[in-house]
Design a protein around this motif. Structure first.
Motif, PDB file in Angstrom:
ATOM      1  N   HIS A  26       0.830  -1.209   0.000  1.00 20.82           N
ATOM      2  CA  HIS A  26       0.000   0.000   0.000  1.00 20.82           C
ATOM      3  C   HIS A  26       0.857   1.248   0.000  1.00 20.82           C
ATOM      4  N   PHE A  27       0.275   2.318  -0.505  1.00 17.87           N
ATOM      5  CA  PHE A  27       0.877   3.642  -0.384  1.00 17.87           C
ATOM      6  C   PHE A  27       0.371   4.315   0.887  1.00 17.87           C
ATOM      7  N   PHE A  28       1.084   5.344   1.305  1.00 18.06           N
ATOM      8  CA  PHE A  28       0.754   6.094   2.511  1.00 18.06           C
ATOM      9  C   PHE A  28      -0.675   6.633   2.481  1.00 18.06           C
ATOM     10  N   SER A  29      -1.078   7.207   1.354  1.00 20.00           N
ATOM     11  CA  SER A  29      -2.406   7.826   1.271  1.00 20.00           C
ATOM     12  C   SER A  29      -3.524   6.799   1.401  1.00 20.00           C
ATOM     13  N   HIS A  30      -3.274   5.562   1.037  1.00 17.09           N
ATOM     14  CA  HIS A  30      -4.294   4.520   1.175  1.00 17.09           C
ATOM     15  C   HIS A  30      -4.714   4.364   2.636  1.00 17.09           C
ATOM     16  N   ASP A  31      -3.737   4.467   3.529  1.00 20.76           N
ATOM     17  CA  ASP A  31      -4.027   4.353   4.959  1.00 20.76           C
ATOM     18  C   ASP A  31      -4.833   5.552   5.458  1.00 20.76           C
ATOM     19  N   LEU A  32      -4.505   6.734   4.943  1.00 23.13           N
ATOM     20  CA  LEU A  32      -5.238   7.928   5.357  1.00 23.13           C
ATOM     21  C   LEU A  32      -6.710   7.839   4.956  1.00 23.13           C
ATOM     22  N   TRP A  33      -6.966   7.318   3.763  1.00 23.57           N
ATOM     23  CA  TRP A  33      -8.345   7.130   3.320  1.00 23.57           C
ATOM     24  C   TRP A  33      -9.093   6.176   4.258  1.00 23.57           C
TER      25      TRP A  33
END
Length: 245
Positions: free
Chosen positions: A206-213
């Motif tokens: 995963h990318f970092f932004s995926h976790d933020l979503w």
């Protein structure tokens, strides 16, 4: 006098959540503009020797991913068993509504994340040519080429095993109205979410932004349900239209 929970949660959450989503959108735009996802993934990929060396490492794959997911499911089972027990143990009757809220919120958060993940095609870092995979990067708003295989990598599913429990913040607040318990609930969820999210990032999943979503979706679900369970239900109860379980 209206119950404390109603006074706290009776205000509609829609306007505050819309403001949060507006700020969140700006954050995601900034991440995309500065290519922060790629910068973080590039750094991790380089540190692992130009390969996702930790993708199958026992700690990242079997402990933090496999056992971590089972632990979150175990928590859900514990809550569900507690709900059933509350129908037979009088001392637990007052816990029934908050327990149902906790279970529904965590389950719904994970379900929404999973549903989105399986409805859109977004590549994981390890899928991309940039990181040794076989798929070129396709922007989020670009059409996914039909010749590419279906890839479900957005939002972060494993991180939802932690962030879905952000409902613990509202669960403890309803029960104890104590900042100490609120912090504990939020802390547990954030720790689990960060741990699972970082684990997947170092594995190339995963990318970092995926976790933020995933975090934003989980918080939004838990806040809206807190309004429905603790605000509207208490309001109806005060009017004599709601029967306590």
């Amino acid at each position: 006098m209206l119950p404390r929970a109603y006074l706290k949660y009776s205000e509609s959450p829609w306007v505050p959540l819309l403001k949060m989503w507006a700020l969140f959108t700006l954050l995601i735009i900034a991440i995309a503009y500065f290519e922060l996802d790629f910068r973080i993934a590039d750094t991790v990929y380089t540190m692992e020797g130009g390969d996702w060396a930790l993708s199958d490492f026992w700690l990242t794959k079997y402990v933090l991913h496999d056992i971590g997911r089972r632990f979150s499911i175990f928590l859900g089972v514990v809550v569900l068993v507690s709900i059933v027990t509350s129908f037979f143990v009088a001392a637990m009757k007052s816990l029934r509504r908050p327990l149902i809220y906790l279970f529904v919120s965590a389950a719904l958060s994970a379900l929404i994340v999973s549903s989105i993940k399986n409805s859109v095609n977004v590549a994981c870092p390890w899928d991309l040519v940039r990181y040794g995979g076989g798929v070129p990067y396709v922007g989020f708003f670009q059409e996914w080429p039909s010749k590419f295989p279906d890839i479900a990598c957005f939002p972060a599913g494993h991180a939802s095993a932690g962030y879905a429990w952000i409902a613990l913040y509202f669960f403890f607040d309803y029960l104890f109205a104590s900042s100490k318990w609120r912090r504990l609930g939020a802390g547990v969820a954030m720790f689990m979410g960060l741990l699972f999210g970082i684990d997947q990032q170092v594995r190339g999943a995963h990318f970092f932004s995926h976790d933020l979503w995933t975090l934003m979706i989980s918080f939004s679900v838990s806040r809206v349900l807190a309004y429905l369970f603790f605000g509207l239900s208490e309001k109806n109860n005060s009017a004599g239209n709601f029967v306590n379980p």
